[in-house]
Design a protein around this motif. Sequence first.
Motif, mmCIF file in Angstrom:
data_model
loop_
_atom_site.group_PDB
_atom_site.id
_atom_site.type_symbol
_atom_site.label_atom_id
_atom_site.label_comp_id
_atom_site.label_asym_id
_atom_site.label_seq_id
_atom_site.Cartn_x
_atom_site.Cartn_y
_atom_site.Cartn_z
ATOM 1 N N GLY A 34 0.829 -1.295 -0.100
ATOM 2 C CA GLY A 34 0.014 -0.028 -0.038
ATOM 3 C C GLY A 34 0.926 1.300 0.054
ATOM 4 O O GLY A 34 1.017 2.010 -0.944
ATOM 5 N N SER A 35 1.329 1.702 1.137
ATOM 6 C CA SER A 35 2.404 2.819 1.462
ATOM 7 C C SER A 35 3.094 2.723 2.620
ATOM 8 O O SER A 35 3.117 1.644 3.338
ATOM 9 C CB SER A 35 1.455 4.082 1.217
ATOM 10 N N ALA A 36 3.774 3.662 2.911
ATOM 11 C CA ALA A 36 4.586 3.516 4.405
ATOM 12 C C ALA A 36 3.554 3.694 5.434
ATOM 13 O O ALA A 36 3.824 3.139 6.515
ATOM 14 C CB ALA A 36 5.335 5.063 4.453
ATOM 15 N N THR A 37 2.209 4.161 5.300
ATOM 16 C CA THR A 37 1.578 4.097 6.529
ATOM 17 C C THR A 37 0.374 2.799 6.155
ATOM 18 O O THR A 37 -0.737 3.008 7.376
ATOM 19 C CB THR A 37 0.812 5.479 6.628
ATOM 20 N N SER A 38 0.138 2.600 5.103
ATOM 21 C CA SER A 38 -0.817 1.451 4.895
ATOM 22 C C SER A 38 -0.406 0.236 3.985
ATOM 23 O O SER A 38 0.624 0.228 3.609
ATOM 24 C CB SER A 38 -1.990 2.318 3.931
ATOM 25 N N SER A 39 -1.187 -0.624 4.083
ATOM 26 C CA SER A 39 -0.974 -2.100 3.536
ATOM 27 C C SER A 39 -2.138 -2.306 2.743
ATOM 28 O O SER A 39 -3.357 -2.034 3.253
ATOM 29 C CB SER A 39 -0.502 -3.145 4.330
ATOM 30 N N GLN A 40 -1.943 -3.260 1.739
ATOM 31 C CA GLN A 40 -2.998 -3.444 0.835
ATOM 32 C C GLN A 40 -3.679 -5.048 1.258
ATOM 33 O O GLN A 40 -2.729 -5.829 1.285
ATOM 34 C CB GLN A 40 -2.683 -3.658 -0.558
ATOM 35 N N GLN A 41 -4.875 -5.240 1.573
ATOM 36 C CA GLN A 41 -5.246 -6.522 1.931
ATOM 37 C C GLN A 41 -6.499 -6.869 1.058
ATOM 38 O O GLN A 41 -6.771 -5.973 0.424
ATOM 39 C CB GLN A 41 -5.848 -6.554 3.480
ATOM 40 N N ARG A 42 -6.962 -8.206 1.405
ATOM 41 C CA ARG A 42 -7.990 -8.425 0.512
ATOM 42 C C ARG A 42 -9.292 -8.853 1.375
ATOM 43 O O ARG A 42 -9.230 -9.052 2.464
ATOM 44 C CB ARG A 42 -7.568 -9.990 0.152
ATOM 45 N N LEU A 43 -10.263 -8.164 0.626
ATOM 46 C CA LEU A 43 -11.537 -8.135 1.038
ATOM 47 C C LEU A 43 -12.320 -8.890 0.207
ATOM 48 O O LEU A 43 -12.499 -8.743 -1.061
ATOM 49 C CB LEU A 43 -12.236 -6.816 1.168
ATOM 50 N N ILE A 95 -7.990 -3.561 -1.041
ATOM 51 C CA ILE A 95 -8.044 -2.182 -0.506
ATOM 52 C C ILE A 95 -6.938 -1.779 0.741
ATOM 53 O O ILE A 95 -6.361 -2.715 1.253
ATOM 54 C CB ILE A 95 -9.538 -2.192 0.301
ATOM 55 N N ASP A 96 -6.438 -0.776 0.492
ATOM 56 C CA ASP A 96 -5.741 -0.451 1.433
ATOM 57 C C ASP A 96 -6.139 0.188 2.865
ATOM 58 O O ASP A 96 -7.194 0.564 3.154
ATOM 59 C CB ASP A 96 -4.960 1.059 0.847
ATOM 60 N N MET A 97 -5.477 -0.443 3.784
ATOM 61 C CA MET A 97 -5.694 -0.321 5.269
ATOM 62 C C MET A 97 -4.563 0.302 6.055
ATOM 63 O O MET A 97 -3.467 0.064 5.737
ATOM 64 C CB MET A 97 -6.097 -1.654 5.815
ATOM 65 N N ASP A 98 -5.023 1.141 7.064
ATOM 66 C CA ASP A 98 -4.039 1.920 7.845
ATOM 67 C C ASP A 98 -3.396 1.112 8.762
ATOM 68 O O ASP A 98 -4.062 0.095 9.320
ATOM 69 C CB ASP A 98 -4.755 3.047 8.441
ATOM 70 N N LYS A 99 -2.172 1.195 8.667
ATOM 71 C CA LYS A 99 -1.318 0.171 9.542
ATOM 72 C C LYS A 99 -1.499 0.272 10.919
ATOM 73 O O LYS A 99 -1.261 -0.509 11.926
ATOM 74 C CB LYS A 99 0.283 0.375 9.500
ATOM 75 N N PHE A 122 -10.916 -2.578 12.524
ATOM 76 C CA PHE A 122 -9.833 -3.552 12.634
ATOM 77 C C PHE A 122 -8.543 -2.695 13.103
ATOM 78 O O PHE A 122 -8.308 -1.259 13.176
ATOM 79 C CB PHE A 122 -9.073 -3.882 11.165
ATOM 80 N N ASP A 123 -7.777 -3.348 14.037
ATOM 81 C CA ASP A 123 -6.571 -2.902 14.678
ATOM 82 C C ASP A 123 -5.257 -2.868 14.008
ATOM 83 O O ASP A 123 -4.564 -2.050 14.096
ATOM 84 C CB ASP A 123 -6.419 -3.794 16.034
ATOM 85 N N ALA A 124 -5.191 -3.546 13.084
ATOM 86 C CA ALA A 124 -4.270 -3.883 12.052
ATOM 87 C C ALA A 124 -4.767 -4.501 10.839
ATOM 88 O O ALA A 124 -5.754 -5.195 10.721
ATOM 89 C CB ALA A 124 -2.815 -4.510 12.727
ATOM 90 N N PRO A 125 -4.016 -4.177 9.648
ATOM 91 C CA PRO A 125 -4.542 -4.751 8.380
ATOM 92 C C PRO A 125 -4.504 -6.022 8.376
ATOM 93 O O PRO A 125 -3.560 -7.053 9.057
ATOM 94 C CB PRO A 125 -3.454 -4.050 7.236
ATOM 95 N N ARG A 126 -5.600 -6.716 7.725
ATOM 96 C CA ARG A 126 -5.762 -8.271 7.714
ATOM 97 C C ARG A 126 -6.626 -8.594 6.342
ATOM 98 O O ARG A 126 -7.518 -7.807 6.319
ATOM 99 C CB ARG A 126 -6.078 -8.788 9.002
ATOM 100 N N ASP A 127 -6.690 -9.495 6.014
ATOM 101 C CA ASP A 127 -7.719 -10.139 5.033
ATOM 102 C C ASP A 127 -8.916 -10.247 5.971
ATOM 103 O O ASP A 127 -8.812 -10.809 6.806
ATOM 104 C CB ASP A 127 -7.236 -11.282 4.254
ATOM 105 N N ILE A 128 -10.078 -10.029 5.317
ATOM 106 C CA ILE A 128 -11.178 -9.892 5.726
ATOM 107 C C ILE A 128 -12.453 -10.366 4.933
ATOM 108 O O ILE A 128 -12.302 -10.151 3.613
ATOM 109 C CB ILE A 128 -11.793 -8.583 6.187
ATOM 110 N N GLN A 129 -13.406 -11.199 5.459
ATOM 111 C CA GLN A 129 -14.422 -11.645 4.735
ATOM 112 C C GLN A 129 -15.760 -11.121 5.021
ATOM 113 O O GLN A 129 -15.784 -11.122 6.457
ATOM 114 C CB GLN A 129 -14.459 -13.402 4.840
ATOM 115 N N VAL A 130 -16.383 -10.584 4.433
ATOM 116 C CA VAL A 130 -17.712 -10.006 4.579
ATOM 117 C C VAL A 130 -18.733 -10.659 3.734
ATOM 118 O O VAL A 130 -18.738 -10.401 2.537
ATOM 119 C CB VAL A 130 -17.740 -8.280 4.147
#
Length: 685
Positions: A34-43, A95-99, A122-130
């Motif tokens: 994602g970036s220095a402050t975010s990471s890309q995860q799977r939804l 989707i990018d999630m804030d670290k 979320f407390d930290a980025p992770r793959d999430i199923q909705v």
Amino acid sequence: MKPWLLPCVLTLLTALLTACAGGGSDDNDGDDSGSATSSQQRLSGSVSQEGGASDEDPISVKILSYDGDDTLIDSETTVASYLSQSDSWIYESEIDMDKAGGYLVVSMDKDGYAGFNRKVEFDAPRDIQVLGRIVEAAEAQVTVESSGYVLRSGRTRNSFTFALVEDGRGQRSLVGGASNLLAARAANATDVLVIDIPASSVPQDTTELQGRMASFDPNDAEESESFPGEYADSDGNELLSVAFQFNEITTQDGESLGKAVQQARANGLMSRAETEPTIISRYIPEGSCSAMENLGDSDDTKSGFQIPVYTYNPNSGLWDLLGTGTVYEDGGTPVPSDREIFDCGSVTYYLEIEVSNEDFNRKWWNLDYPLTFEQPVQLCAKVRIEDQDGAPLSGTSIFLKDDDGRSFSDTYGYTNDSGEVTLNTTLIDGSDDRSAQIRYWGFNSAAYVSSAVTLSEDCATRQTVTVERRDKCLIRGQVNDETGPLKDVLVYAYGYGDQDWHYGYGQTNASGEFSLNAVCNMDYTVYAYGSQTYYQSFKSANVDASLGEDEQSDNGEVVQLDTITIENQGPIAYAWFYWSSNIGDTTVGDDGETYYSLDSGTVDVWGYAWDYEGDWPVSMTLQLIDEDGTVRDSVTQELTEEDYFADEDGLLTLDVPGNGYYRLGGTATDSKGNSSDINSYGAID
């Protein structure tokens, strides 16, 4: 109060002073793409559709990602595609999630249905199923008429009236017009929701209104899971639902009533002071009477028993306060503000509230109580979800509610990387009730399952729930066409053994990548679906630590497949003669095609085309062909995704040069130059 902020859903809720909390801590830093402050995860997830025609049209999925300071850092829109094997719609996106933690707001929508909305913290980025569920909304059109007795308060006026009613068999339908509502009441139907819109409150050129409505009972375990967003308002109060509703009102031009009124006022064509208020009357479910008894009148500055009304903000995933409504008995008698006992077994209660038509810019409404306990009793349950081998199941939604009434508020959360979630709720009635029920995805059962948990005030004991899950391995890959990676392609895997089988499915992200859950040591065929809704290319896989023919790598837990390449296809296209034209008998030509006897003159035809890859516009050329294969006349029309019939009313005319036998043919070409022949289906009425 913030009456200018809200979406349209009626929900009787109870607001509590502490906001819902969900999820626990985890140390996962996620993917650093994602970036220095975010990471890309799977939804990812699936959507079920309740009611309506058995259509396979896609469902729109919108995802908003916020950091802990409510700043939007990313947004994505994708579609959920229909998978016949599971009779559900599946989606996948990155989707990018804030670290440092934050939340997602997920919306699933389809025309004609009450959508699904969820806020995921979320407390930290992770793959999430909705996992979502959309419900058909009843529909009706009305013109203005002078109403008889319609509203519980006894008011009558010239108005557009919509009513969601329930007959003695429990079947619900939407009726339009005051006279039809009175007829339904005379047939012993029960009002669920009535919206009465005065003629003076809409633009003068409004000749008809269209309404769509759906009603939900939060006392029902399944229906309560359709509750939009978080159980909290925009002021940080926790909410307890008593009833909630979806309603959508549009003009004869398909424009939102709220937007039409705003535009008319902006153009000086309407004055707020000159218009009467719209009135909404809503049935209060029997199971919600205990909440009114426990919480009482919410506004001592107004006469009668008052309950707050909220509307859902789809951008924040929270509820905004609209105002308060008055509770009436079925006969129209206002309930006094000091009422302590509600006899729901023998008396039907309704809430009536005045709103402005601009409030219909939002589709979900909610009737609520803010709980203002000086010393609220907070209860919680710390739950771990794990599989049969003791491995944690992260990113799984957990829904909690009382198992025998409404002693505490509903809530939900998502498990962290340790498979844990802390579910916080507030005691409502001061009882000793601590037994609750959680619902979660059953994986092997392919359905939601339930387990009992015990609430406490300190969450000192972790309660573990085991879920049987076979598909613990992964199959990963990428789908391309001649232009590169393809987004939103449906990928489906069929696993098979001597006496066993398994299905896995997924959808490609913006990079064309997909990830499917699979059973280890099982042979799979992985299909990528193309424009014609059938598979166009496939690969073989087996997650067994042995490199297969179509595998780039296999470590016994994850297989990386070779790239799957599919061809961009032309549109599907159909054409018919109209029987109303001068059509006689048929004959089979030397080419095996069926030809229809036509008299000299003209013939009406009907055409349709669709491009599953979205390569619009489509140019459709319909041809009249004789038995010698000669094209005797043709017509070409450009079709769009919004207008995919060959003419506005579906009819075109071709010239017939003389008596003889003819058939229809031609081609449909998409914007990328891919063509396909038109399928002729003879003649229809």
